[in-house]
Design an enzyme around this catalytic site. Structure first.
Site, PDB file in Angstrom:
ATOM      1  N   HIS A 121      -1.846  20.887 -51.068  1.00 55.15           N
ATOM      2  CA  HIS A 121      -1.930  20.239 -49.746  1.00 55.15           C
ATOM      3  C   HIS A 121      -0.574  20.307 -49.019  1.00 55.15           C
ATOM      4  CE1 HIS A 121      -4.327  17.019 -47.348  1.00 55.15           C
ATOM      5  NE2 HIS A 121      -3.521  17.704 -46.550  1.00 55.15           N
ATOM      6  N   ARG A 133     -10.154  19.987 -45.164  1.00 57.43           N
ATOM      7  CA  ARG A 133     -10.104  18.807 -46.027  1.00 57.43           C
ATOM      8  C   ARG A 133     -10.899  19.072 -47.313  1.00 57.43           C
ATOM      9  NH1 ARG A 133      -6.220  16.917 -44.022  1.00 57.43           N
ATOM     10  NH2 ARG A 133      -6.076  15.012 -42.809  1.00 57.43           N
TER      11      ARG A 133
HETATM   12  N1  LIG Z   1      -4.014  21.244 -45.133  1.00 56.41           N
HETATM   13  C1  LIG Z   1      -3.183  20.585 -44.374  1.00 56.41           C
HETATM   14  O1  LIG Z   1      -2.004  20.456 -44.677  1.00 56.41           O
HETATM   15  C2  LIG Z   1      -3.682  20.022 -43.062  1.00 56.41           C
HETATM   16  C3  LIG Z   1      -2.726  19.592 -42.129  1.00 56.41           C
HETATM   17  C4  LIG Z   1      -3.176  19.127 -40.905  1.00 56.41           C
HETATM   18  C5  LIG Z   1      -4.527  19.067 -40.622  1.00 56.41           C
HETATM   19  N2  LIG Z   1      -5.424  19.495 -41.547  1.00 56.41           N
HETATM   20  C6  LIG Z   1      -6.872  19.444 -41.229  1.00 56.41           C
HETATM   21  O2  LIG Z   1      -7.141  20.248 -40.089  1.00 56.41           O
HETATM   22  C7  LIG Z   1      -8.145  19.585 -39.327  1.00 56.41           C
HETATM   23  C8  LIG Z   1      -8.206  20.132 -37.931  1.00 56.41           C
HETATM   24  O3  LIG Z   1      -7.140  19.619 -37.160  1.00 56.41           O
HETATM   25  P1  LIG Z   1      -7.094  19.775 -35.564  1.00 56.41           P
HETATM   26  O4  LIG Z   1      -5.984  18.920 -35.088  1.00 56.41           O
HETATM   27  O5  LIG Z   1      -7.113  21.219 -35.188  1.00 56.41           O
HETATM   28  O6  LIG Z   1      -8.506  19.121 -35.169  1.00 56.41           O
HETATM   29  P2  LIG Z   1      -9.131  18.927 -33.720  1.00 56.41           P
HETATM   30  O7  LIG Z   1      -8.102  19.179 -32.653  1.00 56.41           O
HETATM   31  O8  LIG Z   1      -9.822  17.637 -33.740  1.00 56.41           O
HETATM   32  O9  LIG Z   1     -10.201  20.124 -33.610  1.00 56.41           O
HETATM   33  C9  LIG Z   1     -11.330  20.167 -34.391  1.00 56.41           C
HETATM   34  C10 LIG Z   1     -12.113  21.453 -34.104  1.00 56.41           C
HETATM   35  O10 LIG Z   1     -13.204  21.524 -35.003  1.00 56.41           O
HETATM   36  C11 LIG Z   1     -14.410  21.703 -34.256  1.00 56.41           C
HETATM   37  N3  LIG Z   1     -15.541  21.019 -34.921  1.00 56.41           N
HETATM   38  C12 LIG Z   1     -15.639  19.730 -35.310  1.00 56.41           C
HETATM   39  N4  LIG Z   1     -16.835  19.482 -35.866  1.00 56.41           N
HETATM   40  C13 LIG Z   1     -17.527  20.649 -35.808  1.00 56.41           C
HETATM   41  C14 LIG Z   1     -18.826  21.034 -36.197  1.00 56.41           C
HETATM   42  N5  LIG Z   1     -19.681  20.159 -36.757  1.00 56.41           N
HETATM   43  N6  LIG Z   1     -19.205  22.308 -35.975  1.00 56.41           N
HETATM   44  C15 LIG Z   1     -18.374  23.197 -35.381  1.00 56.41           C
HETATM   45  N7  LIG Z   1     -17.113  22.895 -35.004  1.00 56.41           N
HETATM   46  C16 LIG Z   1     -16.702  21.631 -35.203  1.00 56.41           C
HETATM   47  C17 LIG Z   1     -14.149  21.076 -32.913  1.00 56.41           C
HETATM   48  O11 LIG Z   1     -15.075  21.596 -31.973  1.00 56.41           O
HETATM   49  P3  LIG Z   1     -15.025  21.192 -30.412  1.00 56.41           P
HETATM   50  O12 LIG Z   1     -13.794  21.886 -29.880  1.00 56.41           O
HETATM   51  O13 LIG Z   1     -16.257  21.752 -29.841  1.00 56.41           O
HETATM   52  O14 LIG Z   1     -14.905  19.703 -30.351  1.00 56.41           O
HETATM   53  C18 LIG Z   1     -12.688  21.488 -32.684  1.00 56.41           C
HETATM   54  O15 LIG Z   1     -12.626  22.786 -32.161  1.00 56.41           O
HETATM   55  C19 LIG Z   1      -7.749  18.110 -39.455  1.00 56.41           C
HETATM   56  O16 LIG Z   1      -8.843  17.265 -39.172  1.00 56.41           O
HETATM   57  C20 LIG Z   1      -7.323  18.030 -40.897  1.00 56.41           C
HETATM   58  O17 LIG Z   1      -8.426  17.684 -41.698  1.00 56.41           O
HETATM   59  C21 LIG Z   1      -5.031  19.960 -42.752  1.00 56.41           C
END
Ligand SMILES: NC(=O)c1ccc[n+]([C@@H]2O[C@H](COP(=O)([O-])OP(=O)(O)OC[C@H]3O[C@@H](n4cnc5c(N)ncnc54)[C@H](OP(=O)(O)O)[C@@H]3O)[C@@H](O)[C@H]2O)c1
Length: 307
Positions: free
Chosen positions: A270, A222
């Site tokens: 994005h 993000r």
């Molecule tokens: N650019 C784009 O087009 C696009 C599209 C979709 C999503 N995104 C972004 O990608 C992000 C990730 O998506 P997702 O579905 O994979 O998320 P998710 O399933 O919620 O996974 C988040 C991961 O980040 C880790 N995490 C969170 N806070 C942390 C911290 N303080 N320190 C270390 N690790 C941390 C979590 O650790 P734990 O496993 O230990 O909980 C988990 O492994 C979304 O939130 C969004 O912002 C971007």
């Protein structure tokens, strides 16, 4: 009893059509026309702060995408459940985007393209994939999928998360020590973290200084996670060799932004991955039926941790 769709940016007629086809017996409204008492479930992207206060019977809000920080920023009441769409197509698209750039950087394909423009026939030494270690910050739905997508190309893969993990073929790190280890051991870093209080501005000068000199950054988390001035300074000093940034602190990036022209920086609008409205509507319909029948809803986030 009805469902609400709100977004300032999505194709609203398309999303309404998909939701209505999946919920043929349920009224589905776009933001402005919704009868406030009837709304029980909302599907939203980037609602304004306080937006949900007008719906007294609202029980759950789902983000149209994977991230929920824009829903939490609107401050839905404390008893309202917050969830997100989990779309396998999004994970595939994200892995395509990141794998494409990882391979482009690893094989130095930009140089080959330059050579064509300069009519130079030069065969560079082919790098070994196992010698390129790619570190993924965030091992959630998207980060794990990417780890699995990179492995068949022979890359060495590391990952970083908040809680300890064990994933076959992935060197897993967690916590503060883990961050230091992953930054120091990888020549490419991909950021796939959710935006929370802990990850805001995490991609800053201090973190860049802990990366290997000349390493690459692919930022697809993000915009609120990156300090762009620090990235530009790190690119200019050579501390970071090259970067791909898909998400910016201010979106859309204005045409007047200097970042468009920054050498060694690839700017994308994005586009790494988007939810498919049909898949999303299908999931939302299932959540709606769970809500109405009193079953536990799925794909909810923990409001305390913010993801
Ligand atoms: N650019 C784009 O087009 C696009 C599209 C979709 C999503 N995104 C972004 O990608 C992000 C990730 O998506 P997702 O579905 O994979 O998320 P998710 O399933 O919620 O996974 C988040 C991961 O980040 C880790 N995490 C969170 N806070 C942390 C911290 N303080 N320190 C270390 N690790 C941390 C979590 O650790 P734990 O496993 O230990 O909980 C988990 O492994 C979304 O939130 C969004 O912002 C971007």
């Amino acid at each position: 009893v009805a469902v609400l769709f709100y977004s300032p940016t999505h194709n609203i007629p398309l999303w309404l059509r998909m939701l209505r086809s999946e919920l043929p017996d349920v009224p589905v409204y776009a933001g402005s026309e919704a009868p406030t008492d009837a709304i029980r479930l909302a599907v939203a992207w980037a609602p304004p702060k306080g937006y949900f206060d007008r719906f007294p019977n609202l029980q759950a809000v789902y983000s149209t995408g994977a991230g929920v920080e824009h829903i939490l920023a609107a401050e839905p009441g404390p008893n309202i459940l917050v969830g997100r769409v989990i779309d396998p197509g999004m994970a595939e698209a994200m892995s395509q985007f990141c794998t494409y750039h990882a391979i482009r950087i690893h094989r130095d394909f930009d140089r080959i393209a330059r050579q064509q423009r300069e009519r130079v026939w030069h065969v560079p030494v082919q790098p070994r994939a196992a010698d390129t270690r790619i570190g993924i910050l965030g091992l959630g739905m998207l980060g794990r999928h990417l780890a699995g997508a990179l492995r068949p190309f022979g890359f060495s893969v590391s990952g970083w998360s908040r809680s300890p993990k064990s994933i076959d073929g992935v060197r897993c790190h967690w916590g503060e020590d883990g961050l230091r280890e992953i930054l120091g051991s990888c020549s490419q870093i991909v950021c796939l973290l959710p935006l929370t209080e802990q990850t805001r501005n995490i991609l800053n000068a201090g973190l860049f200084a802990r990366m290997q000199r000349g390493a690459a950054l692919i930022h697809v988390g993000r915009g609120g996670q990156i300090v762009m001035e620090d990235l530009v300074a790190a690119l200019r000093s050579g501390q970071i060799g090259q970067a791909v940034v898909d998400v910016f602190p201010g979106e859309p990036l204005p045409a007047s932004s200097p970042y468009w022209d920054e050498p060694h920086l690839v700017v994308t609008p994005h586009v790494a991955s988007q939810p498919d409205p049909l898949t999303a509507a299908h999931q939302i319909a299932a959540e709606y039926r769970r809500l109405i029948s009193g079953d536990e809803m799925t794909n909810l986030i923990d409001r305390q941790s913010g993801y």
